[in-house]
Design an enzyme around this catalytic site. Structure first.
Site, PDB file in Angstrom:
ATOM      1  N   GLY A  12     -62.167  -7.391 -79.500  1.00 31.35           N
ATOM      2  CA  GLY A  12     -60.755  -7.782 -79.850  1.00 31.35           C
ATOM      3  C   GLY A  12     -60.224  -8.264 -78.505  1.00 31.35           C
ATOM      4  O   GLY A  12     -59.024  -7.950 -77.941  1.00 31.35           O
ATOM      5  N   SER A  14     -59.745 -11.590 -78.017  1.00 35.41           N
ATOM      6  CA  SER A  14     -58.901 -12.821 -78.432  1.00 35.41           C
ATOM      7  C   SER A  14     -57.471 -12.695 -78.101  1.00 35.41           C
ATOM      8  O   SER A  14     -56.766 -13.842 -77.693  1.00 35.41           O
ATOM      9  CB  SER A  14     -58.919 -13.327 -79.856  1.00 35.41           C
ATOM     10  OG  SER A  14     -58.893 -11.904 -80.628  1.00 35.41           O
ATOM     11  N   ARG A  15     -56.698 -11.449 -78.235  1.00 39.17           N
ATOM     12  CA  ARG A  15     -55.221 -11.352 -78.144  1.00 39.17           C
ATOM     13  C   ARG A  15     -54.989 -10.357 -77.375  1.00 39.17           C
ATOM     14  O   ARG A  15     -55.627  -9.298 -77.156  1.00 39.17           O
ATOM     15  CB  ARG A  15     -54.655 -11.604 -79.473  1.00 39.17           C
ATOM     16  CG  ARG A  15     -54.973 -12.722 -80.205  1.00 39.17           C
ATOM     17  CD  ARG A  15     -54.269 -12.737 -81.554  1.00 39.17           C
ATOM     18  NE  ARG A  15     -54.765 -11.906 -82.549  1.00 39.17           N
ATOM     19  CZ  ARG A  15     -54.406 -11.000 -83.029  1.00 39.17           C
ATOM     20  NH1 ARG A  15     -52.786 -10.844 -82.729  1.00 39.17           N
ATOM     21  NH2 ARG A  15     -54.816 -10.111 -84.015  1.00 39.17           N
ATOM     22  N   ASN A  87     -61.830  -2.374 -77.395  1.00 34.42           N
ATOM     23  CA  ASN A  87     -60.413  -2.716 -77.396  1.00 34.42           C
ATOM     24  C   ASN A  87     -59.949  -2.703 -78.857  1.00 34.42           C
ATOM     25  O   ASN A  87     -58.823  -2.617 -79.243  1.00 34.42           O
ATOM     26  CB  ASN A  87     -59.997  -3.632 -76.558  1.00 34.42           C
ATOM     27  CG  ASN A  87     -58.834  -4.276 -76.834  1.00 34.42           C
ATOM     28  OD1 ASN A  87     -57.802  -3.563 -76.306  1.00 34.42           O
ATOM     29  ND2 ASN A  87     -58.855  -5.177 -77.614  1.00 34.42           N
ATOM     30  N   SER A 139     -54.892   5.912 -77.143  1.00 40.75           N
ATOM     31  CA  SER A 139     -53.636   5.803 -77.407  1.00 40.75           C
ATOM     32  C   SER A 139     -52.851   7.091 -76.964  1.00 40.75           C
ATOM     33  O   SER A 139     -53.323   8.125 -77.216  1.00 40.75           O
ATOM     34  CB  SER A 139     -53.116   5.250 -78.734  1.00 40.75           C
ATOM     35  OG  SER A 139     -51.796   5.237 -78.888  1.00 40.75           O
ATOM     36  N   TYR A 152     -53.930   6.510 -87.835  1.00 42.57           N
ATOM     37  CA  TYR A 152     -54.016   5.898 -86.357  1.00 42.57           C
ATOM     38  C   TYR A 152     -54.427   6.948 -85.386  1.00 42.57           C
ATOM     39  O   TYR A 152     -55.049   6.666 -84.581  1.00 42.57           O
ATOM     40  CB  TYR A 152     -52.837   4.871 -86.124  1.00 42.57           C
ATOM     41  CG  TYR A 152     -52.971   4.125 -84.873  1.00 42.57           C
ATOM     42  CD1 TYR A 152     -53.537   2.959 -84.490  1.00 42.57           C
ATOM     43  CD2 TYR A 152     -52.249   4.561 -83.548  1.00 42.57           C
ATOM     44  CE1 TYR A 152     -53.617   2.295 -83.628  1.00 42.57           C
ATOM     45  CE2 TYR A 152     -52.180   4.113 -82.256  1.00 42.57           C
ATOM     46  CZ  TYR A 152     -52.969   2.863 -82.288  1.00 42.57           C
ATOM     47  OH  TYR A 152     -53.159   2.080 -81.216  1.00 42.57           O
ATOM     48  N   LYS A 156     -57.468   7.377 -82.983  1.00 46.47           N
ATOM     49  CA  LYS A 156     -57.388   7.497 -81.587  1.00 46.47           C
ATOM     50  C   LYS A 156     -57.643   8.797 -80.846  1.00 46.47           C
ATOM     51  O   LYS A 156     -58.337   8.930 -79.709  1.00 46.47           O
ATOM     52  CB  LYS A 156     -56.082   7.028 -81.034  1.00 46.47           C
ATOM     53  CG  LYS A 156     -55.795   5.494 -81.476  1.00 46.47           C
ATOM     54  CD  LYS A 156     -56.649   4.684 -80.829  1.00 46.47           C
ATOM     55  CE  LYS A 156     -56.595   3.039 -81.254  1.00 46.47           C
ATOM     56  NZ  LYS A 156     -57.236   2.454 -80.489  1.00 46.47           N
TER      57      LYS A 156
HETATM   58  P1  NAP Z   1     -53.461  -6.834 -81.098  1.00 44.31           P
HETATM   59  O1  NAP Z   1     -52.535  -7.743 -80.230  1.00 44.31           O
HETATM   60  O2  NAP Z   1     -53.163  -6.689 -82.333  1.00 44.31           O
HETATM   61  O3  NAP Z   1     -55.031  -7.618 -80.953  1.00 44.31           O
HETATM   62  C1  NAP Z   1     -55.695  -6.995 -81.554  1.00 44.31           C
HETATM   63  C2  NAP Z   1     -57.215  -7.447 -81.350  1.00 44.31           C
HETATM   64  O4  NAP Z   1     -58.050  -6.798 -82.080  1.00 44.31           O
HETATM   65  C3  NAP Z   1     -57.438  -8.990 -81.639  1.00 44.31           C
HETATM   66  O5  NAP Z   1     -58.009  -9.545 -80.844  1.00 44.31           O
HETATM   67  C4  NAP Z   1     -57.959  -8.773 -82.968  1.00 44.31           C
HETATM   68  O6  NAP Z   1     -59.059  -9.917 -83.111  1.00 44.31           O
HETATM   69  C5  NAP Z   1     -59.113  -7.535 -82.876  1.00 44.31           C
HETATM   70  N1  NAP Z   1     -59.473  -7.113 -84.086  1.00 44.31           N
HETATM   71  C6  NAP Z   1     -58.656  -6.348 -84.979  1.00 44.31           C
HETATM   72  N2  NAP Z   1     -59.400  -6.151 -85.973  1.00 44.31           N
HETATM   73  C7  NAP Z   1     -60.800  -6.197 -85.569  1.00 44.31           C
HETATM   74  C8  NAP Z   1     -62.142  -5.991 -86.056  1.00 44.31           C
HETATM   75  N3  NAP Z   1     -62.417  -5.324 -87.095  1.00 44.31           N
HETATM   76  N4  NAP Z   1     -63.124  -6.719 -85.471  1.00 44.31           N
HETATM   77  C9  NAP Z   1     -63.157  -7.203 -84.127  1.00 44.31           C
HETATM   78  N5  NAP Z   1     -62.022  -7.451 -83.742  1.00 44.31           N
HETATM   79  C10 NAP Z   1     -60.928  -6.882 -84.238  1.00 44.31           C
HETATM   80  O7  NAP Z   1     -53.564  -5.602 -80.552  1.00 44.31           O
HETATM   81  P2  NAP Z   1     -53.249  -4.956 -79.057  1.00 44.31           P
HETATM   82  O8  NAP Z   1     -51.942  -4.478 -79.082  1.00 44.31           O
HETATM   83  O9  NAP Z   1     -53.654  -5.860 -77.893  1.00 44.31           O
HETATM   84  O10 NAP Z   1     -54.113  -3.605 -79.014  1.00 44.31           O
HETATM   85  C11 NAP Z   1     -55.290  -3.754 -78.641  1.00 44.31           C
HETATM   86  C12 NAP Z   1     -55.779  -2.198 -78.623  1.00 44.31           C
HETATM   87  O11 NAP Z   1     -55.166  -1.370 -77.884  1.00 44.31           O
HETATM   88  C13 NAP Z   1     -55.961  -1.445 -80.027  1.00 44.31           C
HETATM   89  O12 NAP Z   1     -57.267  -0.442 -79.686  1.00 44.31           O
HETATM   90  C14 NAP Z   1     -54.632  -0.580 -80.048  1.00 44.31           C
HETATM   91  O13 NAP Z   1     -54.793   0.557 -80.996  1.00 44.31           O
HETATM   92  C15 NAP Z   1     -54.730  -0.114 -78.514  1.00 44.31           C
HETATM   93  N6  NAP Z   1     -53.169   0.180 -78.043  1.00 44.31           N
HETATM   94  C16 NAP Z   1     -52.184  -0.593 -78.220  1.00 44.31           C
HETATM   95  C17 NAP Z   1     -51.049  -0.137 -77.849  1.00 44.31           C
HETATM   96  C18 NAP Z   1     -49.875  -1.097 -77.851  1.00 44.31           C
HETATM   97  O14 NAP Z   1     -48.432  -0.737 -77.559  1.00 44.31           O
HETATM   98  N7  NAP Z   1     -49.838  -2.349 -78.037  1.00 44.31           N
HETATM   99  C19 NAP Z   1     -50.740   1.097 -77.489  1.00 44.31           C
HETATM  100  C20 NAP Z   1     -51.909   1.858 -77.433  1.00 44.31           C
HETATM  101  C21 NAP Z   1     -53.140   1.505 -77.857  1.00 44.31           C
HETATM  102  P3  NAP Z   1     -58.355 -11.268 -84.069  1.00 44.31           P
HETATM  103  O15 NAP Z   1     -57.567 -12.100 -83.045  1.00 44.31           O
HETATM  104  O16 NAP Z   1     -59.417 -12.103 -84.459  1.00 44.31           O
HETATM  105  O17 NAP Z   1     -57.443 -10.963 -84.990  1.00 44.31           O
END
Ligand code: NAP
Length: 245
Positions: A12, A14-15, A87, A139, A152, A156
């Site tokens: 993950g 990419s973003r 991630n 998380s 979720y 986690k």
């Molecule tokens: P995000 O902006 O939605 O980005 C998600 C990333 O995961 C994207 O690169 C997406 O790829 C990739 N992805 C999703 N499903 C996938 C799959 N089946 N196989 C491979 N790649 C996959 O999310 P984020 O906020 O950066 O979160 C990243 C991590 O941190 C996650 O595990 C999330 O649970 C954790 N987290 C986030 C927060 C928060 O507040 N944002 C808090 C706690 C934990 P594509 O670009 O191809 O869609």
């Protein structure tokens, strides 16, 4: 904290948080494989931004065979794999009484089993080299729970348990396994939340501000570095104090 000569795979990447992690690891000299699920354009943009040797790899982490193939591709491209960052993650929020089995399973398959698939694919080559760093993004929700996120939270909390178990299994091969537990971080994942929900979250953060993806990336960099060689099996909150007790 130089990562010169090290090769990393960020799922993950990419973003959002994953992209910030890719940028930070590359800034310190690592070659980085940027995994993504479907957003090839975002992955290519991340690869271009890295500057270091970098490659985009499409793979659905919920697919065990795809994860095995992805790790093989990283090793054939870079020669070895020293750093795995789990991630990739998704949300499908709903209350326990309303959630569909499909939404429950999708989150478990991606967040929990996806992390397991990549861990398992990476540890064999790391064990052979007797060195490795595995860092997974858990998380605060896995520690505290959250109404509307039963799937979720389970995924986690599971990542934290897997981290501690694997840390015990592979420590003798000089592979460390750790997790970081972000609180609320500004990314696409949290952009969908309403202003009132964000305001409520903000009130619960002792530091009084939302986190940035770079806050998480900085912690991952440390755990990936040689400097963190005696840190093993921890789940480090990056949350502005939400879970301090
Ligand atoms: P995000 O902006 O939605 O980005 C998600 C990333 O995961 C994207 O690169 C997406 O790829 C990739 N992805 C999703 N499903 C996938 C799959 N089946 N196989 C491979 N790649 C996959 O999310 P984020 O906020 O950066 O979160 C990243 C991590 O941190 C996650 O595990 C999330 O649970 C954790 N987290 C986030 C927060 C928060 O507040 N944002 C808090 C706690 C934990 P594509 O670009 O191809 O869609």
């Amino acid at each position: 904290m130089s990562l010169q000569g090290k090769n990393a795979l960020v799922t993950g990447g990419s973003r959002g948080i994953g992209r910030a992690i890719c940028l930070e690891l590359a800034r310190q000299g690592a070659n980085v494989a940027v995994n993504y699920a479907g957003n090839a354009k975002a992955a290519e943009e991340t690869v271009k931004a890295l500057g270091a040797q970098a490659v985009a790899i499409q793979a659905d982490v919920a697919d065990a065979a795809a994860c095995e193939a992805m790790v093989k591709e990283v090793i054939s491209t870079f020669g070895s794999l020293q750093i795995l960052v789990n991630n990739a993650g998704i949300t499908r929020d709903n209350l326990a009484l309303s959630i569909s089995e499909a939404d429950f399973d999708a989150v478990i398959d991606t967040n929990l089993k996806g992390t397991f698939h990549c861990m398992r694919a990476a540890i064999r080559p790391m064990m052979k080299k007797r060195r490795g760093r595995i860092i997974s993004i858990s998380s605060v929700v896995g520690l505290m729970g959250n109404a509307g996120q039963i799937n979720y939270a389970a995924s986690k909390a599971g990542v934290i348990g897997m981290t501690k178990s694997l840390a015990r299994e592979v420590a003798s091969r000089h592979i460390t396994v750790n997790a970081v537990a972000p609180g609320f971080i500004k990314t696409d994942m949290t952009a969908v939340l309403s202003d009132s929900v964000k305001e409520g979250i903000l009130h619960g953060i002792p530091l009084g501000e939302l986190g940035e993806a770079e806050d998480v990336a900085n912690a991952v960099l440390y755990l990936a570095s040689d400097e963190a060689s005696f840190l093993n099996g921890v789940n480090l909150p990056i949350d502005g104090g939400v879970t301090c007790y």
